[in-house]
Scaffold this motif. Structure first.
Motif, PDB file in Angstrom:
ATOM      1  N   TYR A  87       2.664  -1.926   7.867  1.00 63.00           N
ATOM      2  CA  TYR A  87       2.441  -3.299   7.424  1.00 63.00           C
ATOM      3  C   TYR A  87       3.331  -3.535   6.209  1.00 63.00           C
ATOM      4  O   TYR A  87       3.079  -3.032   5.109  1.00 63.00           O
ATOM      5  N   MET A  88       4.396  -4.301   6.394  1.00 63.35           N
ATOM      6  CA  MET A  88       5.461  -4.396   5.407  1.00 63.35           C
ATOM      7  C   MET A  88       5.166  -5.243   4.172  1.00 63.35           C
ATOM      8  O   MET A  88       5.704  -4.932   3.103  1.00 63.35           O
ATOM      9  N   PRO A  89       4.351  -6.294   4.229  1.00 62.34           N
ATOM     10  CA  PRO A  89       4.113  -7.036   2.979  1.00 62.34           C
ATOM     11  C   PRO A  89       3.604  -6.138   1.848  1.00 62.34           C
ATOM     12  O   PRO A  89       4.061  -6.254   0.710  1.00 62.34           O
ATOM     13  N   SER A  90       2.694  -5.226   2.144  1.00 58.38           N
ATOM     14  CA  SER A  90       2.198  -4.344   1.085  1.00 58.38           C
ATOM     15  C   SER A  90       3.248  -3.315   0.677  1.00 58.38           C
ATOM     16  O   SER A  90       3.345  -2.950  -0.494  1.00 58.38           O
ATOM     17  N   VAL A  91       4.071  -2.860   1.617  1.00 58.63           N
ATOM     18  CA  VAL A  91       5.143  -1.912   1.290  1.00 58.63           C
ATOM     19  C   VAL A  91       6.171  -2.581   0.392  1.00 58.63           C
ATOM     20  O   VAL A  91       6.600  -2.017  -0.618  1.00 58.63           O
ATOM     21  N   ARG A  92       6.541  -3.799   0.747  1.00 58.69           N
ATOM     22  CA  ARG A  92       7.531  -4.535  -0.061  1.00 58.69           C
ATOM     23  C   ARG A  92       6.989  -4.834  -1.453  1.00 58.69           C
ATOM     24  O   ARG A  92       7.719  -4.735  -2.440  1.00 58.69           O
ATOM     25  N   LEU A  93       5.726  -5.188  -1.546  1.00 58.93           N
ATOM     26  CA  LEU A  93       5.116  -5.475  -2.842  1.00 58.93           C
ATOM     27  C   LEU A  93       5.102  -4.233  -3.721  1.00 58.93           C
ATOM     28  O   LEU A  93       5.392  -4.301  -4.908  1.00 58.93           O
ATOM     29  N   ALA A  94       4.774  -3.088  -3.144  1.00 58.89           N
ATOM     30  CA  ALA A  94       4.775  -1.840  -3.910  1.00 58.89           C
ATOM     31  C   ALA A  94       6.172  -1.526  -4.427  1.00 58.89           C
ATOM     32  O   ALA A  94       6.337  -1.036  -5.542  1.00 58.89           O
TER      33      ALA A  94
END
Length: 136
Positions: A87-94
């Motif tokens: 799930y990329m939104p959380s990866v990008r946010l991190a």
């Protein structure tokens, strides 16, 4: 970073079981691998690795390889093919919230007083910057 990036990536991973060893996890489409002490741990490691790899490809503007169909991968007897998602939104946010180091200069007396009181310099600076920038 590019616009219109997908929220999720799905890639097949091969879980490889060997007696007395961690479960190896290979992503044949990406040329990367990880492992885990149990199936749960291996899956979590695989998700984390997939997210990191895809985020890196996105940030570098590299082409995103197409995932193979699960049916196209022929596992050996000690292997299982699993569809892993990131799930990329959380990866990008991190990735955006990672910390950076800054060097600051203080008068020696102020540094000594703060050390005596066990002041967390990073937290104080973050709080002061948020206040100064009207972000708090």
């Amino acid at each position: 970073m590019k616009k219109n990036l997908p929220d999720r990536y799905f890639y097949p991973a091969v879980f490889i079981y060997e007696d007395g060893q961690e479960i190896a996890v290979d992503f044949p489409d990406l040329g990367v691998a990880t492992s885990g002490t149990s199936e749960d741990d291996a899956l979590l490691s695989a998700r984390e690795l997939l997210g990191c790899v895809m985020c890196g490809l996105e940030e570098d503007g590299e082409p995103i390889p197409a995932p193979s169909a699960l049916s196209a991968i022929q596992p050996k007897e000690n292997e299982r093919v699993v569809l892993v998602d990131a799930y990329m939104p959380s990866v990008r946010l991190a990735s955006v919230n990672r910390s950076v180091n800054r060097t600051v200069t203080l008068p020696a007396w102020l540094n000594a007083a703060a050390l005596e009181r066990n002041v967390n310099f990073s937290q104080v600076l973050q709080d002061a910057l948020k206040h100064q920038l009207h972000l708090a």
